[in-house]
Design a protein around this motif. Sequence first.
Motif, PDB file in Angstrom:
ATOM      1  N   VAL A   1       0.799  -1.270  -0.051  1.00 47.27           N
ATOM      2  CA  VAL A   1       0.015  -0.010  -0.166  1.00 47.27           C
ATOM      3  C   VAL A   1       0.952   1.337  -0.007  1.00 47.27           C
ATOM      4  O   VAL A   1       0.472   2.171  -0.581  1.00 47.27           O
TER       5      VAL A   1
ATOM      6  N   TYR B   1      -2.967  -0.459  -4.224  1.00 49.28           N
ATOM      7  CA  TYR B   1      -4.017  -0.366  -3.368  1.00 49.28           C
ATOM      8  C   TYR B   1      -4.999  -1.530  -3.634  1.00 49.28           C
ATOM      9  O   TYR B   1      -5.796  -1.782  -3.100  1.00 49.28           O
TER      10      TYR B   1
ATOM     11  N   THR C   1      -8.025  -0.106   1.848  1.00 45.92           N
ATOM     12  CA  THR C   1      -7.523  -0.207   0.475  1.00 45.92           C
ATOM     13  C   THR C   1      -8.506   0.096  -0.472  1.00 45.92           C
ATOM     14  O   THR C   1      -8.197   0.742  -1.300  1.00 45.92           O
TER      15      THR C   1
END
Length: 572
Positions: free
Chosen positions: A188, A193, A216
């Motif tokens: 991340v 993501y 996310t």
Amino acid sequence: MTIKNKLRTGIGFLFILALICCGLSVYFLNRLSADAGMILKDNYKTLQYGQKILSAMDANSGPLNKAQLQTIDVNLNLQQHNVTEPGEGKLTDSLTTLYNKIKLSNNDAVQLAPLRIQARQVVYGIMQLNMSAIAHKNDIAKGTANRATVLVAFCAAFLFLVAFSFAVNFPGYIANPLKELTGRIKEVSNRNYHQQIDFKSDDEFGELGQAFNTMTRKLDEFENSNLASILFEKKRIETIINTMHDAIIGLDEKLIIIFANEVACSLIGLSAEQLNGRYAPDVALENDLLRNLLVNDQARLKIFADNRESFYSRESLSVNTKGKVIGKVIILKNITEYQQLDEAKTNFIATISHELKTPISSIKMSLKLLEDARIGEVNTEQRQLLENIDDDARRLLQITGELLDMAQVETGKLQLNFGSTHPKNIVDYAVRAIKFIADQKQVTIDVKCDENLPDVHADLDKTTWVLINLLSNAIKYSHEKSVVELVVKKHHSDEIEFSVKDHGKGIEEQYLSRLFDRYFKVPNATGEQAGTGLGLAIAKDFIEAQSGKIMVDSEIGAGSRFAFTLKRMAMA
């Protein structure tokens, strides 16, 4: 079930197993202790009693003496109270009967011999019975010990297996999800993501996985929704910067060149590809202009560009966020046109001022002649007119003089004639020049100048002009019959300070920073106090040209103090 409850359950189960194992151990140890106690307490003591009875009976072959009888009597009495085995009581009673007969026939050798043999046999019987009991009880104790060993070993093994399984599996139960979560967070942080975690549990790890997945997804949505607009805004800002006529260079906090528009690239002589992303001091090693921009803080620069000399003003802006400097922007504005207009204005003022000085001087000469009685008598009204004309001519001459001095400063043609002189010479010359004005207003000039002060390295005419200007202003703003203090003293080790202090109404603090600006006049000044707004600006230029400093302090109601410093003459 939560991780906390799982930990409690697992540790509690291990604790219960440990308690069971300890309880079994204690139970069987008590059983073994009890069995051993029974052997020692009951059977072994009977054997001791029998052994002592036999020893007493066999001590001699004749009649039993008093000591032997007492020994047999004591041990027989103890045996009677230690009957523990089946059949032992009957044998003990038989022994008691025989012992009583032995005591009765102790002096009869014929009767005593067979009674001894019978008593000995009975004692052997009692001892044999207890020895058999000892062997039997020993077998029972061995059985108890064997059972205890098996049960305790089984419980210990089971406890070890459970603890080993707990020690092997539980760290992984905690560490594996954390390891996976750490890896996902690293992804991340790299703006990846599309990360999802599947923790198949209903504890805190399951909740953590769901929260991470939600985060996310939101980050991915935010990235996709804002990336296009951010790129568009970045492109628009770059377009605006490139279309500006000013040269703009952006640096980050590490002096890496972030951007340079087309005008900046043209001035520096390098393309944007050659500048962007490079360390600015490295580029400055081979580029004089960039080196001047990074090292010097000059407000104005003369740059040869487009086959002509151009003038640029330099402005450096720091980019801050939360009190931390994250970059710097250098802006070069082309002021060539304004510079040319300013030079034209300066030349025009210098020319006009120079041309005005001659007719004004002629007017003053004519006034002198008119005042001479040989030319002719003038009446009172005509004399008043002549005085007014003289005042106006003097004021015009002062203004043209200041304009000429300012023109010299602006054009860079200011010429200084440095020499060595004592500060008192400057003070005396200035006080004499201003004495007439001070006497008119009945202002006293209090001079404090030590004769032992060292000489200064200065232009006598320019420095005297500055001191006269400061004294003139102090007298203007002083009340009648007041005192103006003129103090000359050492300032640091290599400077001499000249200060002029009045006791007038003072200057408001908001105007102090602008007093030395050209054409600035303090508001609310009277007609007598108002001037051209050039005197202090010229004074500042004269003093700074001699490597000195000029300063002001003022307080409303307490007056003002103007001071300047000059370098002392170096010792030979």
